[in-house]
Design an enzyme around this catalytic site. Structure first.
Site, PDB file in Angstrom:
ATOM      1  CE  LYS A 237      -4.343  -1.761  -0.248  1.00  0.00           C
ATOM      2  NZ  LYS A 237      -5.037  -1.710   1.005  1.00  0.00           N
ATOM      3  NE  ARG A 272      -7.367  -8.452  -1.640  1.00  0.00           N
ATOM      4  CZ  ARG A 272      -7.131  -7.699  -2.748  1.00  0.00           C
ATOM      5  NH1 ARG A 272      -6.508  -6.882  -2.415  1.00  0.00           N
ATOM      6  NH2 ARG A 272      -8.132  -8.248  -4.231  1.00  0.00           N
TER       7      ARG A 272
END
Length: 291
Positions: A237, A272
């Site tokens: 991210k 995830r």
């Protein structure tokens, strides 16, 4: 599914999941959800696995390390534009069918906000739903989950992918996200989804600044008060890129490992990830320390 209960570290009873031949005993260890993006524009791996052969090759590499495969056909990166249900189905259904034929016992999650796509994916062999909008974008999604009686992941996102990073604001990001998720569970239950089939995701990077993301991660343990399996998606991210000065998402593995370990310390049940082989070892070590 054969429900049974376990207690997590904060003594909250959660009902375990059994999906195909896999047992998900919450609190026992960290489970890994491997990402398979079948999109041309995902933020870190767009276009890499769109063909049947490339997708199967990628799944084969992830298989020893993952507990769930999450398949998506529409990018949810910041500024992403929506695609039609027809195009999304064209991207994912042949791949889901091929994976199901090749790996009959692998739990598959479909990452979509469209009920028609979700229904087609379940028919093609998927087992659960991963909706980044928590049913807000399609009023048929939660009733569908209730009708099918399948697990669903409900995620917090402020706004929509196209606009979510345009000056996101909260009164208190931790309290606001927790309240959103608690309310989303109530709506799902009203649509017939059993509480024990609902998992939550605070949505790191979805309508949140760097400071918002860090506050959620620092206070992750408080999300266990909601009493649902906790999914975190921190892999590659942008907040990791900002903290480590790594503008290329593919250069964020080490930062991802650090963030994943922090999530485990905070009580995450599922991670995830794009790099399950590398994260697998980090999970085993972090589980031994923090569980």
């Amino acid at each position: 599914m054969n429900p049974s209960t376990t207690k997590t570290a904060n003594s909250t009873k959660l009902t375990n999941w059994k999906i195909r031949d896999r047992q998900f005993i919450w609190g026992a260890r960290t489970y890994l959800m491997g990402v398979l993006n079948l999109t041309p524009d995902s933020f870190s791996d767009g276009g890499q696995f769109n063909s049947r052969d490339e997708a199967l090759k990628q799944v084969a590499q992830m298989l020893p390390y993952i507990d769930i495969l999450d398949i998506g056909g529409e990018s949810t990166r910041p500024n992403a534009l929506p695609v039609s249900a027809e195009e999304e189905c064209d991207r994912i259904l042949p791949i889901i069918q091929a994976i199901r034929e090749t790996y009959p016992n692998l739990p598959i999650s479909v990452d979509t906000v469209k009920a028609s796509v979700a229904k087609a994916a379940i028919t093609a062999g998927a087992d659960m739903l991963n909706d980044v909008s928590s049913g807000r974008f399609d009023p048929e999604m939660l009733p569908l989950a209730g009708k099918l009686q399948v697990p669903i992941f409900l995620m917090h996102m402020q706004g929509e992918p196209r606009t979510m990073q345009e000056n996101p604001r909260y009164r208190n990001v931790v309290d606001d996200v927790k309240q959103f998720l608690a309310d989303a569970i109530l709506v799902a239950k009203a649509c017939g989804v059993p509480k024990h089939l609902i998992a939550i995701d605070p949505g790191i990077g979805f309508g949140k600044t760097l400071d918002h993301n860090l506050k959620i991660l620092k206070n992750l343990r408080s999300f266990k008060e909601i009493s649902a399996p906790l999914l975190l998606g921190v892999s590659r991210k942008s907040f990791i890129g900002k903290l480590s000065d790594r503008p290329d998402p593919n250069d964020r593995l080490y930062g991802t490992i650090a963030a994943c370990s922090s999530c485990i310390a905070g009580g995450a049940d599922i991670l995830r990830v794009h790099d399950p082989k590398e994260i697998f070892d980090a999970c085993r070590v972090s589980d031994a320390i923090f569980r």
